[in-house]
Design an enzyme around this catalytic site. Structure first.
Site, mmCIF file in Angstrom:
data_model
loop_
_atom_site.group_PDB
_atom_site.id
_atom_site.type_symbol
_atom_site.label_atom_id
_atom_site.label_comp_id
_atom_site.label_asym_id
_atom_site.label_seq_id
_atom_site.Cartn_x
_atom_site.Cartn_y
_atom_site.Cartn_z
ATOM 1 C CG PHE A 1 34.676 32.496 30.689
ATOM 2 C CD1 PHE A 1 35.262 31.239 30.795
ATOM 3 C CD2 PHE A 1 33.470 32.725 31.347
ATOM 4 C CE1 PHE A 1 34.666 30.242 31.548
ATOM 5 C CE2 PHE A 1 32.877 31.722 32.106
ATOM 6 C CZ PHE A 1 33.474 30.481 32.202
ATOM 7 C CG ASP B 1 29.128 36.532 27.035
ATOM 8 O OD1 ASP B 1 28.471 37.016 27.979
ATOM 9 O OD2 ASP B 1 29.728 35.439 27.109
ATOM 10 C CE LYS C 1 29.579 35.511 36.070
ATOM 11 N NZ LYS C 1 30.102 35.255 34.727
HETATM 12 C C1 LIG Z 1 30.198 34.026 33.911
HETATM 13 C C2 LIG Z 1 30.204 34.184 32.456
HETATM 14 C C3 LIG Z 1 29.636 33.210 31.604
HETATM 15 C C4 LIG Z 1 29.089 31.901 32.127
HETATM 16 O O1 LIG Z 1 28.012 32.053 32.991
HETATM 17 P P1 LIG Z 1 27.566 30.813 33.915
HETATM 18 O O2 LIG Z 1 26.317 31.314 34.571
HETATM 19 O O3 LIG Z 1 28.685 30.565 34.875
HETATM 20 O O4 LIG Z 1 27.331 29.668 33.032
HETATM 21 C C5 LIG Z 1 29.613 33.469 30.252
HETATM 22 N N1 LIG Z 1 30.123 34.597 29.738
HETATM 23 C C6 LIG Z 1 30.683 35.549 30.515
HETATM 24 C C7 LIG Z 1 31.213 36.786 29.881
HETATM 25 C C8 LIG Z 1 30.757 35.368 31.889
HETATM 26 O O5 LIG Z 1 31.339 36.303 32.662
#
Ligand SMILES: *Cc1c(COP(=O)(O)O)cnc(C)c1O
Length: 411
Positions: free
Chosen positions: A137, A222, A251
């Site tokens: 994701f 990420d 986050k």
């Molecule tokens: C939450 C998340 C995103 C996206 O972040 P947003 O602030 O919702 O755009 C991207 N990568 C990972 C691994 C995430 O947990």
């Protein structure tokens, strides 16, 4: 006003993209949230891993308030102090390169994808492809959605932007075969969050580092969810003993204010030039002051070490549930990023039952619960979570049995 009225007003005024629990919070402190009726809830969701310091952390509140009183926004046409302070500190504790500030995780990953293309154009004869893993994701904008290895999320929005290749997670051979002359970067979560907390093997992480280095492509990790202490390490890559070329953060970086960051190492930082990327709000004084306060608090309160030891305690308590209940089959994750796997798709029912008992958990998959408490969580809160979770599972299991009995009677 009763929650039913709010629900009706919401559905008339907000696009129906969210499935929400029927509860509205009005206040938070530490690991607790309160609804309008004054009922207290123990928070093992943290706004999806965002409020790492707990709700309403005084240091962040003070930093934000002071900054609001002085200066809120000037745009990136000018220099602002908190942005530079934050960039220096983030670089110093991670890849010792440079930062680009955005407003969310998806935007941080958008910046990373553009960095990859910039790298490919400058250093790899126009290579442009970004390889990501299945079940990953990376966000909901079109490019980050294309990077996200979940075809069911692509389906309603075809065609996807070009240039993304998905390989099975944790399969070294598949990654090796996928990397070619057109590969600009490999983008990975080392612990996949949305997939229900799935860890990369250390062989896979090491292979990703080695193969990208050999190819001259970038390895971008990420760390939007895993970053800043969540896994019991400051960054998840440190737990794997590898150093990526760039990471993305978001986050928990400003403990609830919207911010995203692309942090590069020395070489990758050359891949984007003047005028090649920008944002109006990104790196503004208020959010960067909040992030700086967050980093200082993580240090001063020793929250990375705390997350590691609280995570160990939580894990061992959850393991004992696995031993006791047939519905629980496995505990996964690191630090305070944990998931409990069920043998059946009862996660929503368990989450609702926990909510009724005043504890928030995340039904990340139909058959898995994810736990992301604030890093300040203590032993009593963990004991309460485990007690409530066990109770919820007993209840859901009993309902299932009696339902099975009823349908057997009918049959
Ligand atoms: C939450 C998340 C995103 C996206 O972040 P947003 O602030 O919702 O755009 C991207 N990568 C990972 C691994 C995430 O947990």
């Amino acid at each position: 006003m009763p929650i039913e009225d709010w629900i009706a007003r919401e559905s008339a005024s907000i696009l129906p993209t969210y499935r929400r629990f029927p509860v509205m919070f009005v206040r938070g402190s530490g690991t607790s949230l309160w609804d309008a009726a004054g009922r207290e809830y123990l928070d093992f969701v943290s706004g999806i891993g965002v409020v790492g310091l707990g709700h309403a952390h005084p240091r962040v509140t003070r930093a934000v308030t002071r900054q609001m009183e002085r200066l809120t926004h000037t745009s990136n046409l000018f220099y602002t102090e908190p942005q530079i302070h934050l960039a220096e500190r983030l670089s110093q504790i991670s890849l010792r390169g440079r930062c680009f500030f955005a407003n969310s995780g998806a935007e941080a990953n958008e910046a990373a994808i553009k960095l990859a293309r910039g790298w490919g154009r400058r250093r790899r004869n126009g290579a442009y492809k970004v390889i990501t893993a299945t079940d990953s994701f990376h966000g909901r904008t079109l490019a980050t959605l294309a990077a996200t290895g979940q075809p069911d999320k692509h389906a309603p929005f075809q065609p996807m932007p070009d240039g993304f290749v998905h390989v099975p997670f944790n399969d070294v051979g598949a990654l090796e075969r996928a990397i070619d002359d057109e590969t600009a970067a490999v983008l990975l979560e080392l612990i996949q969050g949305e997939a229900g907390v799935q860890e990369a093997s250390s062989e896979y992480a090491a292979a990703a580092r080695r193969l990208t280095t050999e190819a001259g492509a970038l390895l971008i990790v990420d760390e939007v969810l895993t970053g800043l202490g969540r896994t019991g390490e400051f960054f998840a890559y440190q737990g794997y003993g590898i150093e990526p070329d760039a990471i993305t953060l978001a986050k928990s970086l400003a403990n609830g204010l919207p911010i995203g960051a692309l942090v590069t190492g020395h070489h990758a930082g050359e891949a984007l030039g003047p005028g090649e990327h920008a944002t109006t709000f990104g790196g503004g004084p208020v959010v960067t002051a909040a992030a700086l306060a967050t980093l200082i608090a993580i240090d001063q309160e020793g929250l990375v070490t705390k997350a590691a030891s609280a995570g160990e305690f939580l894990r061992s308590e959850l393991e004992s549930l696995v031993a006791k209940f047939p519905l629980f089959t496995e505990v996964r994750g690191r630090g305070l990023m944990l998931a409990v796997q069920f043998s059946e798709p009862l996660a929503l029912k368990v989450a609702v039952s926990c909510l009724h008992k005043g504890v928030l958990v995340n039904n990340v998959r139909p058959d898995a619960i994810r736990l992301l408490p604030p890093l300040v969580v203590g032993k009593p809160e963990i004991e309460r979570l485990v007690e409530v979770l066990a109770h919820a599972v007993k209840e859901v299991w009993a309902a299932r049995e009696s339902q099975g009995q009823r349908s057997a009677d009918v049959g």
